[in-house]
Scaffold this motif. Structure first.
Motif, PDB file in Angstrom:
ATOM      1  N   SER A 199       8.213   8.312   0.540  1.00 21.76           N
ATOM      2  CA  SER A 199       7.896   6.986   0.016  1.00 21.76           C
ATOM      3  C   SER A 199       6.649   7.116  -0.850  1.00 21.76           C
ATOM      4  N   LEU A 200       6.647   6.471  -1.989  1.00 18.54           N
ATOM      5  CA  LEU A 200       5.578   6.637  -2.974  1.00 18.54           C
ATOM      6  C   LEU A 200       4.456   5.625  -2.750  1.00 18.54           C
ATOM      7  N   SER A 201       3.234   6.123  -2.668  1.00 17.93           N
ATOM      8  CA  SER A 201       2.045   5.270  -2.588  1.00 17.93           C
ATOM      9  C   SER A 201       1.305   5.331  -3.913  1.00 17.93           C
ATOM     10  N   VAL A 202       0.347   4.426  -4.091  1.00 16.48           N
ATOM     11  CA  VAL A 202      -0.403   4.437  -5.347  1.00 16.48           C
ATOM     12  C   VAL A 202      -1.305   5.665  -5.432  1.00 16.48           C
ATOM     13  N   THR A 203      -1.774   6.174  -4.300  1.00 20.74           N
ATOM     14  CA  THR A 203      -2.568   7.395  -4.322  1.00 20.74           C
ATOM     15  C   THR A 203      -1.741   8.569  -4.828  1.00 20.74           C
ATOM     16  N   HIS A 204      -0.503   8.684  -4.356  1.00 20.15           N
ATOM     17  CA  HIS A 204       0.378   9.745  -4.815  1.00 20.15           C
ATOM     18  C   HIS A 204       0.713   9.576  -6.290  1.00 20.15           C
ATOM     19  N   LEU A 205       0.954   8.340  -6.699  1.00 22.51           N
ATOM     20  CA  LEU A 205       1.254   8.068  -8.100  1.00 22.51           C
ATOM     21  C   LEU A 205       0.079   8.468  -8.986  1.00 22.51           C
ATOM     22  N   ALA A 263      -0.900  -2.877   6.327  1.00 25.07           N
ATOM     23  CA  ALA A 263      -0.005  -1.786   5.939  1.00 25.07           C
ATOM     24  C   ALA A 263       1.327  -2.373   5.488  1.00 25.07           C
ATOM     25  N   ILE A 264       1.797  -1.963   4.328  1.00 24.47           N
ATOM     26  CA  ILE A 264       3.061  -2.460   3.780  1.00 24.47           C
ATOM     27  C   ILE A 264       4.013  -1.290   3.603  1.00 24.47           C
ATOM     28  N   ARG A 265       5.145  -1.364   4.277  1.00 28.81           N
ATOM     29  CA  ARG A 265       6.158  -0.309   4.220  1.00 28.81           C
ATOM     30  C   ARG A 265       7.530  -0.949   3.981  1.00 28.81           C
ATOM     31  N   ASN A 266       8.502  -0.094   3.821  1.00 25.62           N
ATOM     32  CA  ASN A 266       9.894  -0.538   3.665  1.00 25.62           C
ATOM     33  C   ASN A 266      10.072  -1.489   2.490  1.00 25.62           C
ATOM     34  N   VAL A 267       9.320  -1.242   1.424  1.00 31.59           N
ATOM     35  CA  VAL A 267       9.469  -2.004   0.186  1.00 31.59           C
ATOM     36  C   VAL A 267      10.184  -1.122  -0.828  1.00 31.59           C
ATOM     37  N   ASN A 290       4.994   2.265  -0.526  1.00 31.86           N
ATOM     38  CA  ASN A 290       4.169   1.884   0.617  1.00 31.86           C
ATOM     39  C   ASN A 290       2.724   1.758   0.179  1.00 31.86           C
ATOM     40  N   GLY A 291       1.929   1.095   0.993  1.00 28.68           N
ATOM     41  CA  GLY A 291       0.513   0.952   0.697  1.00 28.68           C
ATOM     42  C   GLY A 291      -0.237   0.350   1.858  1.00 28.68           C
ATOM     43  N   LYS A 292      -1.548   0.539   1.841  1.00 26.50           N
ATOM     44  CA  LYS A 292      -2.406  -0.062   2.863  1.00 26.50           C
ATOM     45  C   LYS A 292      -3.520  -0.805   2.144  1.00 26.50           C
ATOM     46  N   LEU A 293      -3.584  -2.116   2.329  1.00 23.41           N
ATOM     47  CA  LEU A 293      -4.508  -2.972   1.597  1.00 23.41           C
ATOM     48  C   LEU A 293      -5.706  -3.315   2.471  1.00 23.41           C
ATOM     49  N   ASP A 294      -6.912  -3.184   1.899  1.00 22.82           N
ATOM     50  CA  ASP A 294      -8.125  -3.414   2.680  1.00 22.82           C
ATOM     51  C   ASP A 294      -8.220  -4.854   3.164  1.00 22.82           C
ATOM     52  N   LYS A 295      -7.963  -5.816   2.268  1.00 17.21           N
ATOM     53  CA  LYS A 295      -8.109  -7.228   2.653  1.00 17.21           C
ATOM     54  C   LYS A 295      -7.281  -8.107   1.733  1.00 17.21           C
ATOM     55  N   LEU A 296      -6.632  -9.103   2.299  1.00  9.26           N
ATOM     56  CA  LEU A 296      -5.921 -10.121   1.541  1.00  9.26           C
ATOM     57  C   LEU A 296      -6.645 -11.451   1.734  1.00  9.26           C
ATOM     58  N   GLU A 297      -7.029 -12.106   0.629  1.00 10.90           N
ATOM     59  CA  GLU A 297      -7.665 -13.415   0.683  1.00 10.90           C
ATOM     60  C   GLU A 297      -6.661 -14.473   0.228  1.00 10.90           C
ATOM     61  N   VAL A 345      -2.231  -3.209 -10.071  1.00 13.86           N
ATOM     62  CA  VAL A 345      -0.866  -3.614 -10.431  1.00 13.86           C
ATOM     63  C   VAL A 345       0.122  -3.167  -9.354  1.00 13.86           C
ATOM     64  N   PHE A 346      -0.065  -1.971  -8.833  1.00 11.49           N
ATOM     65  CA  PHE A 346       0.813  -1.439  -7.787  1.00 11.49           C
ATOM     66  C   PHE A 346       0.806  -2.370  -6.570  1.00 11.49           C
ATOM     67  N   TYR A 347      -0.377  -2.862  -6.194  1.00 15.48           N
ATOM     68  CA  TYR A 347      -0.467  -3.755  -5.035  1.00 15.48           C
ATOM     69  C   TYR A 347       0.309  -5.056  -5.267  1.00 15.48           C
ATOM     70  N   LYS A 348       0.246  -5.570  -6.476  1.00 18.12           N
ATOM     71  CA  LYS A 348       1.031  -6.778  -6.766  1.00 18.12           C
ATOM     72  C   LYS A 348       2.524  -6.479  -6.663  1.00 18.12           C
ATOM     73  N   ILE A 349       2.946  -5.333  -7.184  1.00 19.17           N
ATOM     74  CA  ILE A 349       4.358  -4.952  -7.102  1.00 19.17           C
ATOM     75  C   ILE A 349       4.784  -4.857  -5.637  1.00 19.17           C
ATOM     76  N   LEU A 350       3.929  -4.278  -4.811  1.00 22.83           N
ATOM     77  CA  LEU A 350       4.225  -4.173  -3.379  1.00 22.83           C
ATOM     78  C   LEU A 350       4.442  -5.552  -2.758  1.00 22.83           C
ATOM     79  N   LEU A 351       3.475  -6.442  -2.959  1.00 20.09           N
ATOM     80  CA  LEU A 351       3.548  -7.755  -2.328  1.00 20.09           C
ATOM     81  C   LEU A 351       4.698  -8.597  -2.877  1.00 20.09           C
TER      82      LEU A 351
END
Length: 364
Positions: A98-104, A211-215, A223-230, A271-277
Motif C-alpha cells: 500500500s502506498l503512503s506519501v512517504t514512499h511516494l 491512521a487511514i487504511r483500506n483506501v 494509507n497514511g497517518k495524520l497528526d491531527k484533524l481539526e 494534497v495526498f492527505y486530501k486524496i486519502l480523506l
C-alpha cells in the motif's frame, strides 16, 4: 594590489638585511566552464596582470591526467545502477503493498532510496533529529488526547513537559549523552513558549494520530497517518507537525514549477492527505486544507503554513500516484538519482556496488 603588497613587504625586509633567493609561483584559472562556455577572468587575476610583468601561458595538460580527471567527473555525475534481489522475492514484498506519501516522496526523490529504505527496509538507526521529532509528536499527541479526556481543558505546561521528558527518555538510545541533554533543554525552552503562543487559538474539536487504511484510488491502495484533524462541522483542516528549520522547509511547500517539476514534498503531502480523506468511505468529512505547524520558532515567533488544495493539485498528485505505482510494480528502482546530496547514490558509488553508470540528463 596583491603584487604591490608583496613587493612592499619584500623591500621592507631587504632594508633589514634579508636576502631573498629567486622563487616563482603559479596561478591557474579556467577559461571555459564544464559545458565549454567561455568564462571571464576574476578581478583578482586582472589586477595581477595589470600591476605586474607576469605573462599568461596556456597550460598543456598531460593526456593521461586529463583522461583520469574526465573519468572522475563522469563518475561524480553519473546515475548509478544496482542489481536487484530476486524478482520473485520483490513480487512477494509487493503482494499486499500500500502506498503512503512517504514512499511516494522517496520514490520521486530517488528510486534507489525507495528500494533500500521502503521496500527491502535496510536497518538503520534513528537519527538525533528523528528521535527529537518523535518525542515532540508524542508530546503534542498526549496534550490533545488529555484535553479531550478532561472536558476540553488543557493540562498544565509542566505536565506537558513531563510527557516530553518521558518521550525523550524512551528515545534515549538515539542520542549521545551531550545530545540528549541539549535536546532536553531545547524542548524545555520551546514547548512552553509554543503552548503560550497557541493556548487561546487551538481548535479543541480534533482527532489526533488518525491512521487511514483500506483506501483505494483507481484500484491503488493508499494509507497514511495524520497528526491531527481539526473540524469545523464536516470541514477538515489536516495539521502536520514539523520540527526542523522553517527556512529549510519553504522550498518543500512549493507547487510544481520551474526547477521543481514534481512540486515540493510538503505540498505533495498536503494534497495526498486530501486524496486519502476524500476517498475514505467510512465518513462524510470534506478535507479543505492541510496546515504545517512548525514547532521550532523563528526569532521567538511560531510559524504555520496552510495549503488550500485545488482541483489541479489533486489531478497532478493523482497522476504521480499512478505513475509511481506502475514503476514500483515494474521493479523500476535499480537506477539512482545521481544527486550530490543523495545518501544512497553516494553509498553505491563509494562502495562500488553499481553494475552500470548512466549519464545524467542535462536539465538545461
Amino acid at each position: 594590489m596583491l603584487v604591490h603588497g608583496i613587493n612592499h613587504f619584500k623591500q621592507s625586509l631587504e632594508c633589514q638585511g634579508w636576502i631573498f633567493p629567486c622563487f616563482r609561483f603559479y596561478i591557474s584559472y579556467p577559461i571555459k566552464d564544464e559545458k565549454g562556455r567561455a568564462l571571464e577572468r576574476s578581478a583578482f587575476i586582472g589586477d595581477i596582470l595589470v600591476d605586474s610583468d607576469v605573462t599568461e601561458r596556456k597550460a598543456q595538460i598531460d593526456e593521461a591526467m586529463l583522461t583520469e580527471y574526465l573519468e572522475l567527473q563522469y563518475l561524480a555525475k553519473a546515475l548509478p545502477e544496482i542489481t536487484l534481489i530476486d524478482k520473485k522475492y520483490i513480487d512477494r514484498l509487493l503482494e499486499n503493498y500500500s502506498l503512503s506519501v512517504t514512499h511516494l516522496n522517496n520514490y520521486l526523490d530517488c528510486p534507489i532510496k525507495f528500494y533500500y529504505q521502503n521496500l527491502i527496509r535496510v536497518p538503520a538507526a534513528k537519527s538525533e533529529s528523528m528521535a527529537f521529532g518523535s518525542a515532540i509528536h508524542t508530546t503534542l499527541q498526549a496534550l490533545f488526547e488529555k484535553m479531550r479526556a478532561n472536558n476540553n481543558i488543557f493540562q498544565s505546561k509542566e505536565a506537558m513537559l513531563d510527557d516530553y521528558r518521558g518521550a525523550m527518555y524512551r528515545n534515549r538510545e538515539s542520542f549521545t549523552k551531550e545530545q540528549y541533554q541539549r535536546r532536553i533543554e531545547y524542548g524545555e525552552k520551546i514547548l512552553p513558549a509554543y503552548y503560550d503562543f497557541y493556548f487561546n487559538k487551538w481548535n479543541k474539536i480534533v482527532i489526533v494520530e488518525r491512521a487511514i487504511r483500506n483506501v483505494e484510488v483507481d484500484g491503488i491502495p493508499l494509507n497514511g497517518k495524520l497528526d491531527k484533524l481539526e473540524f469545523n462541522g464536516k470541514l477538515v483542516n489536516v495539521v502536520d507537525y514539523k520540527t526542523g528549520r522553517y527556512d529549510n522547509a519553504r522550498k518543500k511547500l512549493k507547487r510544481p514549477g520551474e526547477g521543481e517539476p514534481n512540486g515540493g514534498d510538503y505540498w505533495r503531502q498536503a494534497v495526498f492527505y486530501k486524496i486519502l480523506l476524500d476517498n475514505q468511505k467510512s465518513n462524510e468529512w470534506q478535507a479543505v486544507s492541510t496546515e504545517f505547524d512548525f514547532i521550532e520558532p523563528v526569532k521567538d515567533e511560531y510559524k504555520k503554513e496552510k495549503i488550500d488544495i485545488t482541483v489541479e493539485d489533486i489531478e497532478i498528485v493523482t497522476s504521480q500516484i499512478h505513475d509511481t505505482w506502475e514503476k514500483i510494480h515494474n521493479h523500476e528502482f535499480s537506477k539512482g538519482c545521481g544527486k550530490e546530496e543523495c545518501h544512497w547514490c553516494n553509498f553505491i558509488k563509494d562502495n562500488e556496488l553499481h553494475v552500470a553508470l548512466h549519464e545524467a540528463v542535462d536539465e538545461e
